[in-house]
Design an enzyme around this catalytic site. Structure first.
Site, short mmCIF file in Angstrom:
data_model
loop_
_atom_site.label_atom_id
_atom_site.label_comp_id
_atom_site.label_asym_id
_atom_site.label_seq_id
_atom_site.Cartn_x
_atom_site.Cartn_y
_atom_site.Cartn_z
N ASP A 1 0.88 -1.16 0.00
CA ASP A 1 0.00 0.00 0.00
C ASP A 1 0.92 1.21 0.00
O ASP A 1 2.10 1.10 0.36
CB ASP A 1 -0.86 -0.05 1.28
CG ASP A 1 -1.64 1.20 1.54
OD1 ASP A 1 -1.53 1.73 2.67
OD2 ASP A 1 -2.34 1.68 0.64
N ASP B 1 0.00 5.14 0.91
CA ASP B 1 -0.15 6.11 2.00
C ASP B 1 -0.23 5.43 3.36
O ASP B 1 -1.08 4.56 3.58
CB ASP B 1 -1.40 6.96 1.75
CG ASP B 1 -1.27 7.82 0.50
OD1 ASP B 1 -2.28 8.01 -0.19
OD2 ASP B 1 -0.15 8.27 0.19
N ASP C 1 -5.38 12.73 6.78
CA ASP C 1 -6.84 12.66 6.58
C ASP C 1 -7.29 13.68 5.55
O ASP C 1 -8.40 13.60 5.03
CB ASP C 1 -7.57 12.88 7.91
CG ASP C 1 -7.40 11.68 8.85
OD1 ASP C 1 -7.60 11.85 10.07
OD2 ASP C 1 -7.02 10.58 8.36
N GLN D 1 -6.54 6.02 -4.76
CA GLN D 1 -6.31 7.46 -4.93
C GLN D 1 -7.62 8.14 -5.31
O GLN D 1 -7.77 8.75 -6.38
CB GLN D 1 -5.21 7.72 -5.94
CG GLN D 1 -3.82 7.32 -5.43
CD GLN D 1 -3.41 8.05 -4.16
OE1 GLN D 1 -3.72 9.23 -3.99
NE2 GLN D 1 -2.73 7.35 -3.25
N LYS E 1 -9.55 -0.82 -3.32
CA LYS E 1 -9.50 -1.71 -2.14
C LYS E 1 -10.66 -1.33 -1.22
O LYS E 1 -11.01 -0.14 -1.10
CB LYS E 1 -8.16 -1.50 -1.40
CG LYS E 1 -6.92 -1.89 -2.21
CD LYS E 1 -5.65 -1.50 -1.47
CE LYS E 1 -5.48 0.02 -1.45
NZ LYS E 1 -4.20 0.43 -0.83
O1 LIG Z 1 -3.45 4.01 1.64
P1 LIG Z 1 -3.60 4.19 0.14
O2 LIG Z 1 -4.54 3.16 -0.49
O3 LIG Z 1 -2.23 4.21 -0.58
O4 LIG Z 1 -4.22 5.67 -0.13
C1 LIG Z 1 -5.18 6.21 0.76
C2 LIG Z 1 -5.50 7.59 0.22
O5 LIG Z 1 -6.04 7.48 -1.07
C3 LIG Z 1 -6.53 8.31 1.03
O6 LIG Z 1 -7.66 7.45 1.21
C4 LIG Z 1 -8.75 8.14 1.82
O7 LIG Z 1 -9.82 7.22 1.94
P2 LIG Z 1 -11.06 7.28 0.89
O8 LIG Z 1 -10.49 6.91 -0.48
O9 LIG Z 1 -11.59 8.70 0.93
O10 LIG Z 1 -12.05 6.23 1.40
C5 LIG Z 1 -8.37 8.65 3.21
O11 LIG Z 1 -8.10 7.54 4.04
C6 LIG Z 1 -7.10 9.51 3.12
O12 LIG Z 1 -6.64 9.83 4.42
C7 LIG Z 1 -6.01 8.79 2.38
O13 LIG Z 1 -4.90 9.68 2.16
MG LIG Z 2 -2.74 3.31 3.33
#
Ligand SMILES: O=P(O)(O)OC[C@@H](O)[C@H]1O[C@@H](OP(=O)(O)O)[C@@H](O)[C@@H](O)[C@@H]1O
Ligand SMILES: [Mg+2]
Ligand SMILES: [Zn+2]
Length: 178
Positions: free
Chosen positions: A7, A9, A17, A52, A101
């Site tokens: 993964d 982020d 957030d 993303q 995911k």
């Molecule tokens: O952890 P990976 O998969 O690499 O990327 C997560 C990000 O796309 C973002 O995903 C969002 O969730 P939502 O997509 O809004 O449910 C939030 O959790 C953000 O904080 C986070 O930066």
């Molecule tokens: Mg992540």
């Protein structure tokens, strides 16, 4: 092949957030670049599967996202390693795609790209959706405590989930045992 899927982020870079919206906000976690480089120099293929939804939400462009991944690739190369395939889901939660995911579409894409099987392949994430995606395709779910990992730990984890402090600890384990 020795394949590890990450993964992004909260595993490779700090998460927020408020999303990671600019190249300047994309900051590698301590030891993460080194871990990827060391694994790759030891014969591992390190791929990335990242949600993303910020793209669908209009928070940043595909060009900015690409610049983050180019930066990661450069940093790993600068340590003598090579980053593998980076796959992202550009969709929002309501679009019902097959790649976001906890659906395993991105993991399947990575397996197809390398013409390899996913059974037992470690997928390292910080969120429950990462662990569920892993289970859906018989990958080994691995949770790190960085990013949202501590929060994910507050809930029940899928049976058999491996837990590490961070990506550096995951790499140390793999380099020491496999
Ligand atoms: O952890 P990976 O998969 O690499 O990327 C997560 C990000 O796309 C973002 O995903 C969002 O969730 P939502 O997509 O809004 O449910 C939030 O959790 C953000 O904080 C986070 O930066
Ligand atoms: Mg992540
Ligand atoms: Zn998608």
């Amino acid at each position: 092949m020795k394949l590890l899927i990450l993964d992004r982020d909260g595993v490779i870079n700090y998460d927020s957030d408020a999303y990671i919206k600019t190249l300047e906000e994309w900051i590698p976690l301590p030891g993460a670049v080194e871990a990827i480089a060391q694994l790759s120099k030891a014969g591992w293929t390190v791929a990335v599967a990242t949600n993303q939804s910020g793209l669908a939400r209009g928070y940043y462009s595909a060009a900015v996202l690409d610049s983050m991944h180019a930066r990661l690739r450069e940093l790993v190369a600068g340590q003598g390693g090579e980053l593998g395939l980076v796959v992202h889901c550009p969709h929002g939660p309501a679009e019902g795609c097959e790649c976001r995911k906890p659906k395993p579409g991105m993991l399947k894409s990575i397996a197809a790209h390398y013409d390899t099987n996913l059974a037992g392949v470690w997928f390292v994430g910080d969120s429950r959706g990462d662990l569920e995606a892993a289970l859906a395709v018989d990958c080994q779910p691995v949770l790190v405590k960085t990013g949202k990992g501590e929060k994910t730990l507050e809930g029940a984890l899928p049976e058999g989930t491996l837990i590490f402090d961070d990506l550096a600890a995951v790499a140390a384990q793999l380099l020491h045992t496999q």
